[in-house]
Design a protein around this motif. Structure first.
Motif: not given
Length: 820
Positions: A120-126, A145-151, A571-577
């Motif tokens: 699935i694509t997303v704007p690079a500015a998302f 599964s849905t890897p994200l890709l910049q448009e 995919s610019r998905l973030i996790t934090a610890r």
């Protein structure tokens, strides 16, 4: 299929899905036999949900039960659409999931495939929060599964997949609601995104609203004698919505003709529908489009400048998005940037096609489970698409305790003649490696043949794989810096813009409140920011790092250290610890991503008034300073018509959540633009003061310091002068602070600092709240100076400062005294 192969462009206005076939792509048509599906949802009074064309058409007559353009609200705190007739409420990600389900259904109907994975694509500015919401929408739609890709990267894939020569392009992606500009380089069959600039609130819908608010609504009010017919007034929502859709359709027709008639039947509250018509001319639309084109061209220029490139270094501008079908947009881009435009691909489907190509590089997750007796499982490690014609394939067999004597052979029966790798030995752990030969211009299919120690064939699963020679992306880049907001409106950056992904970063922080576990009192809350500005409130707040009292084993005092680690994937998905050394405990998943609309309409209005007042004051200062940089910054504000747009958005914000969100984003843009003017006006004074400080500090070092003092002050002065040469205000501030502290330390060590402070306090004797005590202390201070008693003088200074009505900060000795 061993690879995902399907790619989705989840758009603001329209969405599309495509599949990779060999080295070509095919757009999957929907039930209406069209390549694109409107991103629209309608729920009728019987709670039946419709997606696509039917929903789009119902928006004209039933806006209270229709949702459009919800992509722009992905990841925001208030992203709920309400459907009046059914009483249902759906978030932006739930609505997006319905669009994704519709596209999955098209694949099932056309190809008979129950699709479980898609890119699935997303704007690079998302924002990060919007990326996470998109991923959740994919899960809600039934994708595993849905890897994200910049448009813009997807578009570059579509344009350059089978390209063999090197190139450097500018991707210009103007969609329905977002804009991206990316500089892309292809070298030796590999893509690299050199830099990116974008705007989540710049797209074709803004032009549509300008047509409605500038042309159609005034004419409607004049013709029918109406008052207060405006966007944001709930009474006229149906009328305004119908005009908006009609304006969009007419604008599209103007790509081919000079004029287009708008004809709408509207309910004006008279009990019957009235006919309203308007002849929309291309020249009017071009005039209204201009400020948005200026903004997009400015973003393109900034992207080029950040990559240290000029338009002459770019081969072509690749056009993406429906608005680029306009001849005016194409001509304006060519003239404004001086780069040849390339519209050889369909701008409406190019992102979906590129996503499908990228999907061909993504392997499907291998099934997990026991291996059937007498069979082996093959796990391969290799890129399914790459520039090499003889790629290395590494694999591992499982299903036996000892693979001694096993062999693997790979065969390509499609080659003429058939190609065989020859049998390759497998080590005892089942690991093997070999190289295959791949032909260009086709998807190469290979069969895996496994033989046991006795030479008999052993069934393998999977028993085949594919490889295609084509351009691939080396590593996606982080499009915005990620940091945390701290006290004092400052930002601590954790990951910088342009960092290759995946990546991680750490930051050490100190708590500003006590957290008491027993009472549940206090909470460690750290704002997560995206942007580039040193002032925290100029960046976008996209989430919150949170540690609440009940998670902690014991109390955490104020000032305790907290170490935060952020991990972000491709995919610019973030996790934090978060790790608390005092407790020796680590906490996972402590980030709550949600972009916040932090200001009400009243707060927005007050904030805008404040910024306009600041802008007015800076306009008055600019002619007096003659700053060319400030003049250029003011010109950019005017040419992009930021002030006029703010006024329009504010007027609509009261009854339109999208307008309020856009207004909030534009307010950040306006603040940053005004900051640029302010910094430019203050720069000459800042540079002059820095030079004076450097001269004075150098004299102090020579007269009172040692070799170590002189060396450190000289190094700081060299840094300040380098900052002046590069017009770097932030760096100059850092070095001037260092020079000042070093010089004060020399003065303090020499005994001169308290003398300077005493002289400054004596000049303020008329402000003392107790003049009698002040006179006595000043007399004691002069005597302490005469006998060289530094400690007594220091103590007297402390008491004198206490006599001032509002004790000031310690005086800057360089502002009042010069050594001779």
């Amino acid at each position: 299929m061993s690879t995902i192969d399907y790619g989705i462009d989840l758009g603001t206005t329209n969405s599309a899905i495509a599949v990779l076939r060999d080295v070509d792509t095919e757009v999957v048509k929907n039930n209406d036999d069209r390549d694109t599906t409107p991103s629209a949802v309608w729920i009728d009074r019987r709670d039946r949900l419709y997606v696509g064309r039917v929903a789009r058409e119902r928006a004209e007559v039933d806006p209270a039960n229709t949702a459009l353009e919800f992509k722009l609200r992905m990841g925001t705190a208030d992203a709920v659409s309400r459907f009046a007739a059914s009483g249902r409420e759906l978030t932006a990600e739930q609505l997006s999931a319905e669009v994704l389900k519709s596209l999955r259904g098209d694949v099932q109907q056309r190809h008979g495939v129950d699709l479980s994975a898609a890119v699935i694509t997303v704007p690079a500015a998302f924002d990060l929060s919007a990326c996470e919401a998109t991923s959740r929408a994919g899960q809600l739609a039934g994708f595993a599964s849905t890897p994200l890709l910049q448009e813009p990267t997807a578009a570059a894939f579509a344009y350059g997949f089978q390209r063999e020569s090197d190139a450097r392009w500018l991707v210009y992606d103007l969609g329905g609601g977002t804009f991206d500009a990316a500089v892309v380089q292809i070298r030796d069959g590999e893509f690299t995104v050199l830099t990116h600039r974008g705007d989540n609130y710049l797209g074709g819908k803004l032009i549509d609203w300008q047509i409605v608010e500038t042309l159609l609504l005034p004419e409607l009010q004049r013709e029918f004698g109406l008052d207060d017919v405006r966007r944001g007034n709930p009474r006229w929502a149906s009328v305004v919505g119908a005009l908006k859709l009609a304006a969009e359709a007419a604008k599209i027709r103007l790509s081919r003709v000079d004029a287009a008639e708008i004809f709408v039947e509207v309910d004006l509250g008279t009990g019957q529908r009235e006919e309203f018509s308007y002849d929309l001319r291309r020249a009017d639309v071009e005039r209204l489009t201009e400020p948005y084109l200026v903004r997009s061209v400015n973003l393109c220029r900034r992207a080029l400048a950040e990559a240290n490139l000029t338009p002459a270094d770019i081969g072509r501008t690749l056009l993406v998005g429906g608005p680029t079908l306009s001849p005016y947009v194409r001509e304006r881009l060519k003239d404004g940037l001086g780069i040849e435009v390339d519209h050889s691909q369909d701008p409406l489907t190019v992102v979906a096609r590129g996503a499908a190509i990228f999907a061909g590089t993504q392997r499907r997750p291998a099934p997990v489970g026991p291996v059937a007796p007498g069979k082996v499982t093959v796990a391969l490690e290799y890129p399914p698409i790459g520039p090499d014609t003889d790629p290395l394939i590494v694999g591992r067999l499982s299903g036996s305790d000892d693979f001694g004597g096993y062999r693997v052979e790979v065969v390509n029966h499609d080659a003429q003649p058939a190609w065989r790798s020859g049998q390759v030995p497998v080590n005892a752990d089942g690991i093997f490696s070999l190289q295959v030969v791949a032909l260009k211009g086709r998807r190469n299919g290979y069969r895996i043949e496994v033989t046991g120690p006795d030479g008999t064939a052993v069934p393998a699963s999977p028993d085949s794989f594919v490889y295609t020679v084509g351009a691939v992306e080396t590593s996606p880049l982080l499009t915005n810096s990620i940091g945390v907001g701290l006290d004092g409106n400052t930002t601590e950056w954790v990951l910088n813009r342009g960092t290759p992904l995946p990546a991680h970063g750490k930051v050490r922080l100190r708590t500003t409140v006590e957290v008491r576990r027993a009472t549940g009192g206090g909470m460690i809350r750290i704002p997560l920011l995206e942007g580039e500005h040193p002032r925290a409130n100029r960046n976008r707040r996209v989430g919150m790092l949170e540690l609440v009292a009940h998670q902690l084993a014991s109390d955490v005092p104020e000032g305790s250290e907290v170490q935060v680690r952020l991990d972000i994937d491709t995919s610019r998905l973030i996790t934090a610890r978060a790790y608390v050394p005092l407790l020796d405990e680590e906490f996972e998943e402590v980030v709550a991503l949600r972009s916040e609309v932090v200001e009400t309409v009243e707060e927005l209005s007050a904030a805008v008034d404040g910024e306009l007042q600041r802008l007015s004051q800076l306009r008055e200062r600019q002619p007096k300073t003659g700053s060319v940089v400030a003049e250029m910054a003011l010109f950019r504000i005017d040419s992009e018509q930021l002030v006029a747009e703010m006024a329009t958005l504010l007027a609509a914000a009261e009854g339109d959540a999208d307008a309020a969100a856009t207004c909030g984003r534009r307010l950040l843009d306006l603040r940053a633009a005004i900051d640029e003017v302010e910094d430019a006006l203050e720069w000459p004074e800042q540079a002059k003061d820095a030079e004076s400080l450097a001269d004075e500090a150098s004299r102090i070092a020579v007269r009172m310091g040692d070799d170590h003092d002189r060396r450190r002050i000289d190094e700081a002065i060299a840094g300040a002068r380098s900052a002046i040469e590069n017009t770097d205000s932030r760096l100059l501030t850092m070095y001037t602070d260092e020079i000042r502290q070093l010089a004060i330390a020399v003065l303090d060590r020499s005994g001169q600092l308290d003398v300077l402070i005493f002289n400054d306090l004596e000049s303020r004797r008329n402000d003392f709240v107790d003049p009698g005590l002040g006179t006595s202390l000043l007399s004691d201070g002069r005597m302490a100076m005469a006998r060289g008693d530094r400690q007594a003088l220091h103590n007297i200074n402390v008491r004198l400062r206490g006599l001032l009505p509002v004790p000031p900060p310690p005086p800057d000795p360089f502002s009042t005294v010069r050594t001779g």
